[in-house]
Design a protein around this motif. Structure first.
Motif, PDB file in Angstrom:
ATOM      1  N   ARG A  35       0.851  -1.183   0.000  1.00 41.80           N
ATOM      2  CA  ARG A  35       0.000   0.000   0.000  1.00 41.80           C
ATOM      3  C   ARG A  35       0.893   1.241   0.000  1.00 41.80           C
ATOM      4  N   VAL A  42      -0.207  -5.899   0.429  1.00 40.64           N
ATOM      5  CA  VAL A  42      -1.629  -6.066   0.099  1.00 40.64           C
ATOM      6  C   VAL A  42      -1.832  -6.816  -1.212  1.00 40.64           C
ATOM      7  N   VAL A  45      -4.473  -9.502  -0.967  1.00 46.67           N
ATOM      8  CA  VAL A  45      -5.773  -8.852  -0.765  1.00 46.67           C
ATOM      9  C   VAL A  45      -6.314  -8.365  -2.108  1.00 46.67           C
ATOM     10  N   CYS A  49      -9.670  -9.602  -4.022  1.00 44.14           N
ATOM     11  CA  CYS A  49     -10.726  -8.653  -4.396  1.00 44.14           C
ATOM     12  C   CYS A  49     -11.019  -8.727  -5.897  1.00 44.14           C
ATOM     13  N   GLN A 101      -2.111  -9.940   5.849  1.00 46.35           N
ATOM     14  CA  GLN A 101      -3.161  -9.860   4.840  1.00 46.35           C
ATOM     15  C   GLN A 101      -4.347 -10.772   5.168  1.00 46.35           C
ATOM     16  N   LEU A 104      -7.250  -8.831   6.584  1.00 45.24           N
ATOM     17  CA  LEU A 104      -7.739  -7.893   5.570  1.00 45.24           C
ATOM     18  C   LEU A 104      -8.592  -8.611   4.536  1.00 45.24           C
ATOM     19  N   GLN A 107     -11.921  -9.073   5.922  1.00 42.40           N
ATOM     20  CA  GLN A 107     -12.657  -7.810   5.804  1.00 42.40           C
ATOM     21  C   GLN A 107     -13.135  -7.595   4.372  1.00 42.40           C
ATOM     22  N   ALA A 108     -12.305  -7.985   3.416  1.00 49.99           N
ATOM     23  CA  ALA A 108     -12.681  -7.834   2.011  1.00 49.99           C
ATOM     24  C   ALA A 108     -13.932  -8.649   1.699  1.00 49.99           C
ATOM     25  N   PHE A 282     -13.787   0.333   1.704  1.00 54.89           N
ATOM     26  CA  PHE A 282     -12.731  -0.653   1.950  1.00 54.89           C
ATOM     27  C   PHE A 282     -11.675  -0.606   0.858  1.00 54.89           C
ATOM     28  N   MET A 286      -7.675   0.398   1.061  1.00 57.14           N
ATOM     29  CA  MET A 286      -6.570  -0.445   0.596  1.00 57.14           C
ATOM     30  C   MET A 286      -5.754   0.242  -0.496  1.00 57.14           C
ATOM     31  N   GLN A 517     -13.609   0.383  12.778  1.00 54.98           N
ATOM     32  CA  GLN A 517     -12.255   0.080  13.238  1.00 54.98           C
ATOM     33  C   GLN A 517     -12.190  -0.167  14.743  1.00 54.98           C
ATOM     34  N   HIS A 810      -1.141  -8.176  12.973  1.00 57.38           N
ATOM     35  CA  HIS A 810      -2.142  -7.119  12.767  1.00 57.38           C
ATOM     36  C   HIS A 810      -1.560  -5.764  12.390  1.00 57.38           C
TER      37      HIS A 810
END
Length: 930
Positions: A35, A42, A45, A49, A101, A104, A107-108, A282, A286, A517, A810
């Motif tokens: 990122r 990422v 991730v 996605c 990741q 994440l 979360q994705a 999101f 990212m 968060q 994390h």
């Protein structure tokens, strides 16, 4: 995500994403990606996605799923480890860049509107098998998005595998091509062939091809083992006989469980369209620009996406300069309708204590902003013209204050500012107590502490892709710089209204993220109330004795001159003691002292550590230089600078506190810095002598006793330390007693000092090298001390190891209030950088928790003092210490009130397992009160 359900029928189509398997494939198949804003890996991730979006977009026809879920591995230990402890034992740990990741990607999945399912004790494959078989039994179609060979045993006329990387479906033919048997015999072949990756033993020397031949001949592996004596090949026969139990265990290991007690019923996996705002938020977080653009365009085309505030460019031409009462009334009406307003002030100087209000900017919507000038003067050909007749058209200051005061103080209207502490102070000087309010700087700080700065310009560029007008563009630089009151109104409006507009956009972006968060508590209970408290402290200031400082300065000058003469004599010639270059040449060139190191510029290094090493070795000149430097710093930084810092209007020194500089949440003091005044030397304490109370008053210092050690005991759950604190023991003597096996009574002060150094050093991740330097002992001895410490307090070592692992997974650590302190470089390949990050991770929860606690005390303090009927005021905060000024007669009452507030600061929200203790004292000056 709603919990609506849809029954499973013959018309249903269930899609199950083998997320865990896909993550590893994507990580190794795709190029590394980080990122841009913080270097967070990422790549996996982004791959996930892209896969998920492409899949959802392509499945809008007949193949559109009715039910959908992403399945993850919960952990590395499952029921198979109970069957065979060495199961997957040879698997290397996940790559360092992949570990952060995992959460994440979960979360994705949720951002895309799909359930992210996992279950303790089972692998993702087991959950997939259970859901797939349940759906199959109801006649539904099932697509498993995976190419994992272990899942091929599930293939049937209703269940297929989809390899999205090759865009290929895997059914009967592909299974037979890989295993030489149909899906129903895959388990048998795997039982014999084993799996080196998962450490499934199988039968030594038997591969897939041979296993398939045997299974096709004997039907299944259990029948084969029963008839092993019939095998004609002697070696193969003996292998099957000797390893029969191992093969049966292997069969249990490779057989997927189809009866996992799943927590989310199949019917709840109903397909849901992703929420546009959540998904885009999101993806933008990212920083995936390509897929974000595609997703946004798709939603816009389908009419599902309202224009986000950050997508609309800043249009300065829409800003309004308010110069009439009618315009001002219209803006006030607009504010009352929206219920919130972004506010910013412009002044003629940076000093909130004595600067004059020049204008106020407001914003109620994107590009809906105004500037209200109240203190501009005209500028004619670059020269100030003070003629009232030629001043720019503007409303009178009193008229604007009178009109805005009810709005700014209205409890039903939220005021929004960036670094609002300054504006609160300015408004308070004009009789306005602004409340309630939000501060976008502190919103960002709660969300991203340690990741980047929180100034408005940086936040605007980072999150809104907009570069605000720079101050120098409107006021100039250097000698030609003008104060804001001389800026022409059109330029002033574009600059000032933009600040309010950008602040409002940032607020709309950041405020919803607090809950997502999980940092709402930190913001609401700690940070939000702080600007009002700090601004009052800054306005109070503290009195310093100018004459005492002047005498100190003279004394320091005379003593410096003595050290200078001494240095010249030791060097054998005159030189500039303030020149590192000249000093280095004398020490390592002329005198030939050992240990000299050159900097990148080619000059000898003469920093503090280099001089300390030489002085410790018995060399006189380095010690003289150290003494001279100490006095030089005290003279310039404090004795002289504090005199210059005395405000001409108030006669007091007003420091400024930064609320977002330290990632742990600690406040930092600037202009001047009153938190770094040395207190361990006699000269440093003299500086504090100059901080005095007004006649008839005293200063009160209230200091938390060993708060970080107490928090270490609480957070790491160290019984010995907790008991010592509860019993009021000397914690350093107790530590020495535990480590060295000696009684507390009559303990050698040097032994206690060593324990004290370790106690405090451990909090900061001290090394054997650091401890040896601090105590003046060999590194080996220091290493033994640290080893003994951890042997006596193993919970501390566990806390440190667990904290480092948490940070690696994390990328942040947390305080007891849930403040997230993001840790950069925790997985850096550079050992020094990684070690520094690990020390940060260990210390941040402790230091950050201490910061949270004293902030809570500061927030509660004004109300407690008022309730007690006291006139005392809070003046300064120096990390774990608060300084007050009060009438001499109420000192005892103030001390008891302050001590109660500070010691109970965590209650009732949090109950610590150790008591907090506050030392408080009153005196005429700060040094005596401390």
């Amino acid at each position: 995500m709603t919990q609506d359900t849809a029954p499973i029928t013959e018309d249903s189509h269930l899609y199950l994403i083998d997320a865990s398997g896909y993550i590893f494939r994507a990580f190794h198949a795709l190029p590394p990606l980080t990122r841009p804003s913080d270097g967070l890996p990422v790549g996996a991730v982004q791959g996930f996605c892209n896969m998920l979006w492409k899949l959802l977009e392509e499945l809008k026809g007949d193949d559109r799923p009715t039910h959908f879920a992403c399945i993850f591995d919960k952990g590395s230990y499952t029921f198979r480890n109970d069957l065979y402890p060495d199961y997957k034992a040879q698997r290397p740990p996940p790559p360092e860049d992949l570990v952060p990741q995992f959460p994440l990607i979960r979360q994705a999945a949720i951002a895309f509107g799909t359930p992210a399912l996992e279950m303790e004790g089972y692998e993702a494959d087991d959950l997939i098998a259970t859901y797939a078989r349940q759906a199959e039994e109801k006649g539904a179609r099932v697509t498993i998005v995976s190419s994992d060979k272990d899942l091929m045993q599930l293939v049937s006329d209703k269940i297929t595998l989809l390899d999205t990387m090759k865009n290929k479906r895997l059914s009967f033919e592909e299974v037979e091509a890989k295993f030489g048997v149909g899906p129903d015999k895959v388990i048998d072949v795997q039982s014999l062939a084993g799996d080196s990756v998962d450490n499934v033993p199988g039968a030594p020397g038997i591969g897939v091809k041979t296993a398939a031949t045997l299974i096709n001949e004997y039907g299944d592996v259990l029948s084969l083992l029963e008839r092993a004596e019939e095998i004609k090949q002697p070696k193969r026969r003996q292998t099957l006989i000797d390893h029969a139990d191992q093969i049966r265990v292997s069969r249990d290991l490779v057989t997927l469980k189809c009866d996992v007690p799943i927590e989310a019923p199949l019917e709840t996996l109903k397909v849901r369209d992703p929420d546009p705002a959540t998904l885009i938020e999101f993806l933008e977080g990212m920083e995936f620009r390509t897929i974000t653009r595609r997703v946004r365009e798709t939603f816009e085309a389908e009419g599902d996406l309202p224009d986000p505030v950050e997508s609309e460019g800043v249009d300065h031409d829409q800003y309004e300069t308010v110069t009439t009462e009618a315009q001002l009334a219209e803006w006030i009406s607009r504010i009352r309708k929206t219920g919130y307003v972004a506010v910013d002030t412009e002044t003629d100087a940076l000093d909130a204590v004595s600067s004059n209000l020049v204008g106020i900017s407001l914003s109620t919507n994107v590009n809906e902003a105004c500037y209200i000038p109240v203190g501009h003067v005209s500028v004619s050909e670059g020269e100030l013209n003070l003629s009232n007749d030629e001043k720019p058209e503007q409303l009178g200051l009193d008229k604007v204050i009178t009109a805005l005061k009810p709005v700014l103080e209205d409890a039903e209207i939220l005021k929004i500012g960036q670094n609002f502490k300054y504006d609160l102070a300015v408004f308070s000087r004009y009789g306005i107590t602004v409340a309630p309010y939000d501060d976008t700087m502190l919103l960002s700080f709660c969300l991203h502490a340690g990741m980047h700065g929180h100034g408005m310009d940086e936040l605007s560029e980072r999150f809104l892709s907009h570069t605000p007008i720079a101050f120098k563009e409107v006021c100039g630089t250097g000698k030609s710089q003008i104060s804001f009151d001389r800026v022409e109104l059109d330029k002033a409006t574009r600059y000032a209204a933009e600040d309010a507009d950008v602040t409002l956009r940032l607020w709309k972006l950041f405020k919803p993220l607090l809950a997502k968060q999980k940092v709402t508590r930190v913001y609401e209970r700690i940070e939000r109330a702080l600007p009002a408290v700090i601004s009052r402290m800054e306005l109070e200031g503290v009195k310093v004795d100018r004459d005492a400082l002047s005498r100190m300065s003279s004394d320091f000058s005379q003593r410096m001159a003595g050290y200078e003469a001494e240095a010249h004599e030791l060097a054998g010639k005159d030189f500039n003691l303030g020149s590192p270059k000249q000093l280095g040449e004398i020490l390592f060139g002329d005198m030939g002292l050992p240990g000299g190191k050159k900097t990148k510029t080619g000059a000898w290094s003469t920093d503090a550590s280099a001089l300390e090493e030489l002085a410790a070795a018995g060399h006189d000149l380095p010690r003289t230089i150290i003494n001279w430097r100490t006095l030089s710093k005290l003279k310039s930084t404090y004795a002289d600078a504090l005199q210059e810092a005395i405000n001409k209007k108030t006669g007091r020194v007003h420091t400024s506190y930064s609320l977002s500089a330290a990632q742990t949440g600690r406040l930092s003091s600037t202009d001047p810095n009153l938190q770094n005044i040395p207190i361990r030397t006699e000269e440093g304490r003299k500086i504090r002598n100059a901080f005095i109370a007004e006649p008839g008053n005293v200063l009160v210092s209230a200091d938390y006793s060993q708060i970080e050690l107490r928090l270490l005991a609480h957070i790491a759950d160290i019984d010995a330390l907790k008991n010592a604190f509860r019993d009021g023991l000397d914690i350093h003597a107790m530590t020495a007693s535990e480590m060295f096996g000696m009684p507390i009574e009559g303990m050698d002060p040097m032994v206690r000092r060593q324990a004290k150094a370790i106690n405090f050093g451990i909090i900061y991740g001290i090394s054997a090298y650091g401890l040896s330097n601090q105590l003046g002992i060999p590194q080996g001895e220091a290493r033994d001390y640290i080893k003994a410490y951890f042997e006596k307090f193993p919970g501390i070592r566990k806390y440190m190891d667990d904290t480092k692992e948490f940070a690696k997974e994390h990328a942040f650590v947390q305080t007891i209030y849930g403040r997230k302190c993001w840790v950069q470089g925790i997985k850096a390949k550079n050992a020094a950088q990684r070690s520094f990050a690990e020390r940060q991770a260990i210390n941040a929860p402790i230091q950050g928790s201490a910061a949270d606690i004293i902030k809570r005390a500061m927030i509660n303090m004004p109300g407690a003092l008022e309730e007690a009927g006291l006139k005392g005021r809070m003046l300064l905060q120096v990390h774990d210490e608060l300084i007050f000024e009060c009438p001499e007669a109420e000192a005892d009452t103030l001390i008891s009130t302050v001590r109660r507030v500070m010691e109970k600061a965590t209650e009732p929200a949090l109950q610590l397992s150790v008591p907090l203790v506050v030392d408080a004292r009153a005196a005429d000056n700060w040094a005596d009160a401390h």
